[in-house]
Design a protein around this motif. Structure first.
Motif, PDB file in Angstrom:
ATOM      1  N   ASP C 182       0.844  -1.194   0.000  1.00  8.73           N
ATOM      2  CA  ASP C 182       0.000   0.000   0.000  1.00  8.73           C
ATOM      3  C   ASP C 182       0.892   1.262   0.000  1.00  8.73           C
ATOM      4  OD1 ASP C 182      -2.370   1.419   0.043  1.00  8.73           O
ATOM      5  OD2 ASP C 182      -3.198   0.308   1.744  1.00  8.73           O
ATOM      6  N   SER C 183       0.279   2.409   0.058  1.00  8.45           N
ATOM      7  CA  SER C 183       1.024   3.669   0.043  1.00  8.45           C
ATOM      8  C   SER C 183       0.338   4.653   0.989  1.00  8.45           C
ATOM      9  CB  SER C 183       1.043   4.243  -1.373  1.00  8.45           C
ATOM     10  OG  SER C 183      -0.287   4.500  -1.808  1.00  8.45           O
ATOM     11  N   LYS C 222      -3.639  17.558  -3.933  1.00 15.25           N
ATOM     12  CA  LYS C 222      -5.084  17.605  -3.710  1.00 15.25           C
ATOM     13  C   LYS C 222      -5.525  18.804  -2.883  1.00 15.25           C
ATOM     14  CE  LYS C 222      -7.438  14.986  -5.207  1.00 15.25           C
ATOM     15  NZ  LYS C 222      -7.926  15.025  -6.611  1.00 15.25           N
ATOM     16  N   PHE C 277      -0.419  16.028  -0.687  1.00 16.10           N
ATOM     17  CA  PHE C 277      -0.366  15.011  -1.743  1.00 16.10           C
ATOM     18  C   PHE C 277      -1.198  13.785  -1.375  1.00 16.10           C
ATOM     19  CE2 PHE C 277       3.449  17.464  -2.414  1.00 16.10           C
ATOM     20  CZ  PHE C 277       3.611  17.477  -3.776  1.00 16.10           C
ATOM     21  N   PRO C 279      -1.913   9.662  -1.626  1.00 11.78           N
ATOM     22  CA  PRO C 279      -0.971   8.539  -1.601  1.00 11.78           C
ATOM     23  C   PRO C 279      -0.603   8.128  -3.030  1.00 11.78           C
ATOM     24  CG  PRO C 279      -3.030   8.039  -0.399  1.00 11.78           C
ATOM     25  CD  PRO C 279      -3.254   9.308  -1.142  1.00 11.78           C
TER      26      PRO C 279
ATOM     27  N   ASP D 225      -9.419  22.584  -1.341  1.00 13.13           N
ATOM     28  CA  ASP D 225      -9.357  21.129  -1.454  1.00 13.13           C
ATOM     29  C   ASP D 225     -10.006  20.721  -2.775  1.00 13.13           C
ATOM     30  OD1 ASP D 225      -8.377  20.830   1.148  1.00 13.13           O
ATOM     31  OD2 ASP D 225     -10.316  20.321   2.014  1.00 13.13           O
ATOM     32  N   GLY D 229      -9.061  16.245  -0.905  1.00  8.59           N
ATOM     33  CA  GLY D 229      -8.276  17.388  -0.458  1.00  8.59           C
ATOM     34  C   GLY D 229      -7.240  17.001   0.569  1.00  8.59           C
ATOM     35  N   ARG D 230      -7.170  17.846   1.597  1.00 10.24           N
ATOM     36  CA  ARG D 230      -6.168  17.671   2.646  1.00 10.24           C
ATOM     37  C   ARG D 230      -6.260  16.290   3.302  1.00 10.24           C
ATOM     38  NH1 ARG D 230      -5.770  22.454   7.013  1.00 10.24           N
ATOM     39  NH2 ARG D 230      -4.493  21.479   8.646  1.00 10.24           N
ATOM     40  N   GLU D 231      -7.479  15.737   3.380  1.00 10.17           N
ATOM     41  CA  GLU D 231      -7.631  14.411   3.994  1.00 10.17           C
ATOM     42  C   GLU D 231      -6.841  13.359   3.220  1.00 10.17           C
ATOM     43  OE1 GLU D 231      -8.985  13.871   7.024  1.00 10.17           O
ATOM     44  OE2 GLU D 231      -8.855  16.060   6.841  1.00 10.17           O
ATOM     45  N   ALA D 232      -6.713  13.555   1.903  1.00 15.49           N
ATOM     46  CA  ALA D 232      -5.987  12.580   1.081  1.00 15.49           C
ATOM     47  C   ALA D 232      -4.563  12.387   1.595  1.00 15.49           C
ATOM     48  CB  ALA D 232      -5.967  13.030  -0.378  1.00 15.49           C
ATOM     49  N   SER D 233      -4.019  13.443   2.195  1.00 15.48           N
ATOM     50  CA  SER D 233      -2.622  13.364   2.646  1.00 15.48           C
ATOM     51  C   SER D 233      -2.464  12.463   3.871  1.00 15.48           C
ATOM     52  CB  SER D 233      -2.077  14.764   2.938  1.00 15.48           C
ATOM     53  OG  SER D 233      -2.586  15.259   4.166  1.00 15.48           O
ATOM     54  N   LYS D 234      -3.586  12.058   4.429  1.00 17.55           N
ATOM     55  CA  LYS D 234      -3.532  11.189   5.604  1.00 17.55           C
ATOM     56  C   LYS D 234      -4.008   9.772   5.281  1.00 17.55           C
ATOM     57  CE  LYS D 234      -4.666  15.271   8.305  1.00 17.55           C
ATOM     58  NZ  LYS D 234      -5.740  16.004   8.992  1.00 17.55           N
ATOM     59  N   MET D 235      -4.396   9.543   4.041  1.00 19.03           N
ATOM     60  CA  MET D 235      -5.010   8.266   3.671  1.00 19.03           C
ATOM     61  C   MET D 235      -3.993   7.280   3.108  1.00 19.03           C
ATOM     62  SD  MET D 235      -8.474   9.766   1.848  1.00 19.03           S
ATOM     63  CE  MET D 235      -9.318   8.207   1.549  1.00 19.03           C
ATOM     64  N   ARG D 236      -4.413   6.032   3.080  1.00 23.05           N
ATOM     65  CA  ARG D 236      -3.704   4.984   2.368  1.00 23.05           C
ATOM     66  C   ARG D 236      -4.137   4.990   0.900  1.00 23.05           C
ATOM     67  NH1 ARG D 236      -1.948   0.125   4.988  1.00 23.05           N
ATOM     68  NH2 ARG D 236      -0.762   0.733   6.838  1.00 23.05           N
ATOM     69  N   GLY D 237      -3.260   4.582   0.006  1.00 19.47           N
ATOM     70  CA  GLY D 237      -3.594   4.482  -1.415  1.00 19.47           C
ATOM     71  C   GLY D 237      -4.784   3.577  -1.679  1.00 19.47           C
ATOM     72  N   HIS D 240      -7.762   5.615  -0.873  1.00 22.04           N
ATOM     73  CA  HIS D 240      -7.968   6.830  -1.661  1.00 22.04           C
ATOM     74  C   HIS D 240      -8.287   6.537  -3.126  1.00 22.04           C
ATOM     75  CE1 HIS D 240      -6.893  10.450  -3.951  1.00 22.04           C
ATOM     76  NE2 HIS D 240      -7.422  11.073  -2.920  1.00 22.04           N
ATOM     77  N   HIS D 257     -12.887  10.207  -4.400  1.00 16.14           N
ATOM     78  CA  HIS D 257     -11.854  10.963  -3.676  1.00 16.14           C
ATOM     79  C   HIS D 257     -11.082  11.892  -4.595  1.00 16.14           C
ATOM     80  CE1 HIS D 257     -12.339   7.316  -1.006  1.00 16.14           C
ATOM     81  NE2 HIS D 257     -12.660   8.326  -0.212  1.00 16.14           N
TER      82      HIS D 257
END
Lengths: 345, 345, 345, 345
Positions: C182-183, C222, C277, C279, D225, D229-237, D240, D257
């Protein structure tokens, strides 16, 4: 957008100096799905090469155009197309003299005035060699235009004021100039057929205005006629106005003094340009000039130079017209609401 | 950028139709701190107005230019300057006939071909009246150029092929045409003095190329010479090349066949343009044309029209050259690293 | 101007696909007289290369940038600078599978929708590899900005939502994701110091607006905060407004919620951006997707991919900001009449 | 092109100051044949007017938009459309104080730094009033987009960090701030439905990048966003990435997303933006600031100002998105050779 780019949708940016390792162009906005291979450039590059005939110096191979991007499996992808032409001749040592003086009729002095620095090798950025990149880009535009039913007929119209109908006299004129270490002026005629009515914009981006920029951007161009051109300034309105008549249900003109453009927009008749070139500025005949250090000197330019510009420049005129016309046609696709709605329904 | 805008830093966008409530221009990128008032436009608008003399029809007041934005307490602020010229004449009922046919030499047919619709009142967008907005914008550019030591000398050079040195013959030529319900072609010469060396760009944005677009964007222009122009195509290189000599420590040219531009960049000599206009297309003499419905008809255009274009168009040429040159000068300010560093230190 | 160019005076056009023979950029409008050699690119390209550390895959050499034009004897001439980066890896056979399906989170489907054709080798035009050309162009811009006293501090601010103050936890987060095929998402902070007050334009070309375009043009971005960013939307005006005070005769702010830009124009404080960014979309964990032929499939992307984007993308953010800021500074030189007059006197 | 213009084919140039006689926009490149009347602007202008409710100050009439050009008999002609909004309020005497000091959170200081001069009446060019012209232009774009099946849903998402699902708490938050002479930040959500897949360009002109410029060009926007948006930077690929599935023969995504854009090109899902506004900078609560003469003072801004920006700015966000999306759609029409050939056959 800096000065080496032209076009709004189909844009061409040239780069490179005469004696750098390579020069070329980036072509942006080329529609995807056009078959394109290095062979497509050959007939255009061939028309631009010195062929050793009466009007050019030494016989050399035509420039080879490499495609570094924007084409996948022989078809354009919509991505920028990088065209690269490698230099075969980079004897920069020859140019020590050019570096320290200003050649009359050349851009040496004006480059120094603008930039404070200049690449003197073979004329650098302002060399006629830069037009090889334009011709390569023009080959792409012309291929698309052919698919749209548009064709070019571009000829040398006159040399030293002598019409193409008298080729012997033309040749004698060039021979005489060459013998004296001199050069002569020339004229190109470009006729574009098959352009539909409605291409171009009404005000600053008139089709003739954009063609004028494109053509005057070729070094050595000093004058341009569209249609009747300069002669129109001596005519009566009743003679100059092109009468309109119906022919097979289509609006046609019974003459073409307008040169195919009315109010900046194509009228369906052939577009007609006469382009006038100054004599080649590089001559071996001695000339008065100055050095960078402000010394008056006499200069005799060494090396072989074409004694007349039009024979090799005709294809450059055609390339610039092709690039400009294609761009105007792509811009034109959204001119009407009905077209926009048809496209997206 | 759509076709009604020109320029990169100093940009001019014109808007408005001949018989709409008003027309004008938005001038963006004008440096802040220029004193500007409605009076600054007067001498320019005055040169464009019909003065009732031999070469124009009726005597009317010069157009009044209102400044709606971009000026505070008589000084430009750097914000867009909205110039507005109200229409005094909106008799659109006169134009029912124009709406249903295509006038020869006009843009009626090409507008319909492009847009499928056309404002027929007085020529709408392609009316010569649009140039009033250009002249207003040009007045601003010219005022800035004057502050930089640059001046214009723009004259009618010929009418019907007759030189300005023979005013009596010119007048007779126009009178004869007018009497027959006809019109004649004409020529303007524009000479720009005081331009420093180094202005313009080397490739597609050559100063001559951009002047060419600007000038050919004026309706009715059919030809342009820069410097020796068309004559250059008949000359020898040894005659055409302008020799360089030192004069008081400055590089100067002892002739000016180049017309002040070498390699697309100004060389410090006066810039010289000859601009050639077709005859006024609106003539009362009967002409063959077609209707929108595809019927062949004979047309005799009613109303009063200037029999020759150059007298009122000279100031339009000057305005377009001023706008173009100023823009090139503003772009030029960042050409050298030393200039950039000096500016920001 | 087609979509691969950015900037008005200092313009950058990138070209090339991930697995073509080469990719690069044309930089137009670079002031003449800047010393420039291939070594100037090294520190920038080095920051973008995979270094085999925790956050990137395999260790490889940094890309080598060749200068094919625009530089003479180690100094820029004002001509377009062609930057070329040769590909070392062109195993296009690996991409047969990519050609026939649409990877989630990638541009495969949208390219086919737009162009009807796509170069599938390594992501073609939309590969992160395209940013190598941006970094090279950015190195030139950054060198000029340094000469003007402007410096960048660009850092990875967070990975997977974990702040840079906790590097161990960040590493564990990445390791866990990688182990699962995963990423994770990430965040970059860019702080630009030394920008003089007065840079940028008031309306559509606000400095923050142009930085936003530049930053969002980087694939995988994003979200963007300028100054206090999203937090500003929760604040009171009395807290958010930065008080002004005189300090040593200079107008200064005692806080910087604005992030150095007010009304689109720099205020002399550091410019502050947070860039977010998504993932990395290429993951080996199985995902649902479809083929070009409309078949639902499960996809597990093979090959090694960085598990997080920010570490190598930080220098891309810096490059885009440098290019944008320099362009705004060059445009700004003609904002005042006094500057124009000083330059030309 | 100077900073008051946006767009390539559908271009909008705004002009005018808050307290000048009028302000407005020139819309170029609008397709011909669109029915357009002053009433088309009403619903948009209505959404922007102060309505005297809890979130704005005084109740006033919506701005009236006059069409001065580009429309003939109720239909666009393809010519530039001049939109004019007259000022009803020009009490410039109120602004003597503003002229001599720099308001915190405003562009007063930065304008002086850039231009050396500033129109202080009501904020001059950087007044929120300039956005009235954007909304008028956006109404035209939105009307065309509606004809193409594209619709907008734009809402105030939060005020002072409080979600729209709690309107009572929002109102209390604003009331509290107003009572203290203060203001609060806010957030707008814009959702665009019906955009076909394939719109936008791959590199610098990514659709999200151009939307970002458009949105950040609105004064007071501090964050954006796109999609997650900004939440994407905290997510797993794996979370997302939006899975692709076939639905009724069409490629669809089972989550969004990405916010409807992949690789800069629309993917057929709704486009989703969250836009974050700072608190209104004009507050009556005393603030520290400086005068033009370099004196530290305390400032309490008089007059009535909206205590929160989003309620009236939502339609500005929508207008900027409409203008940007339409332009991208018009540019897109020439992306494929097949489209070009179909158009011209």
């Amino acid at each position: 957008m800096a000065g080496s780019s032209i076009g709004k949708i189909f844009t061409v940016t040239t780069w490179g100096e005469s004696h750098g390792p390579a020069l070329g162009a980036v072509v942006e906005g080329c529609p995807a799905g056009l078959p394109l291979s290095p062979e497509d450039f050959t007939p255009f590059m061939e028309r631009r090469r010195p062929n050793g005939g009466r009007f050019s110096t030494k016989r050399v191979e035509a420039d080879l155009v490499e495609i570094l991007s924007g084409v996948y499996e022989g078809v354009t992808t919509g991505a920028p197309i990088l065209l690269l032409i490698r230099s075969t001749d980079q004897h920069s040592s020859d140019y020590d003299e050019t570096a320290r003086l200003y050649r009359p009729g050349h851009a040496d002095y004006t480059f120094d005035a603008k930039y404070g620095i200049r690449d003197p090798r073979g004329g650098g950025r302002s060399s006629a060699r830069e037009t090889a990149a334009r011709v390569a880009a023009g080959a792409i535009a012309a291929k698309i235009l052919r698919a749209l039913g548009i064709s070019f007929d571009t000829q040398v119209a006159a040399i030293g004021g002598i019409s193409a109908s008298d080729p012997e006299k033309q040749a004698a004129c060039v021979d005489a100039a060459r013998k004296e270490g001199d050069s002569v002026g020339s004229e190109v005629i470009c006729r574009i057929s098959g352009v539909p009515a409605g291409i171009g914009d009404p005000v600053f981006d008139k089709l003739d205005a954009r063609l004028a920029q494109a053509v005057f951007s070729i070094g050595a161009v000093k004058a341009l006629d569209i249609g009747a051109g300069r002669e129109a300034s001596k005519m009566r309105g009743s003679d100059h106005n092109d009468p309109l008549r119906m022919a097979d249900g289509i609006v046609t003109k019974t003459s073409n003094h307008a040169g195919g453009i009315l109010g900046g927009i194509s009228d369906g008749s052939p577009i007609l340009l006469h382009v006038y070139f100054k004599p080649t500025p590089s001559i071996s005949k001695p000339q008065e000039t100055v050095t960078k250090d402000g010394e008056n000197i006499d200069l005799s330019i060494r090396g072989r130079h074409d004694p007349v510009i039009a024979p090799r420049a005709a294809v450059v005129v055609e390339a610039m017209c092709a690039v400009t016309l294609l761009d105007a046609m792509l811009v034109n696709m959204s001119a009407k609401m009905t077209s926009v709605i048809d496209f997206y329904k």
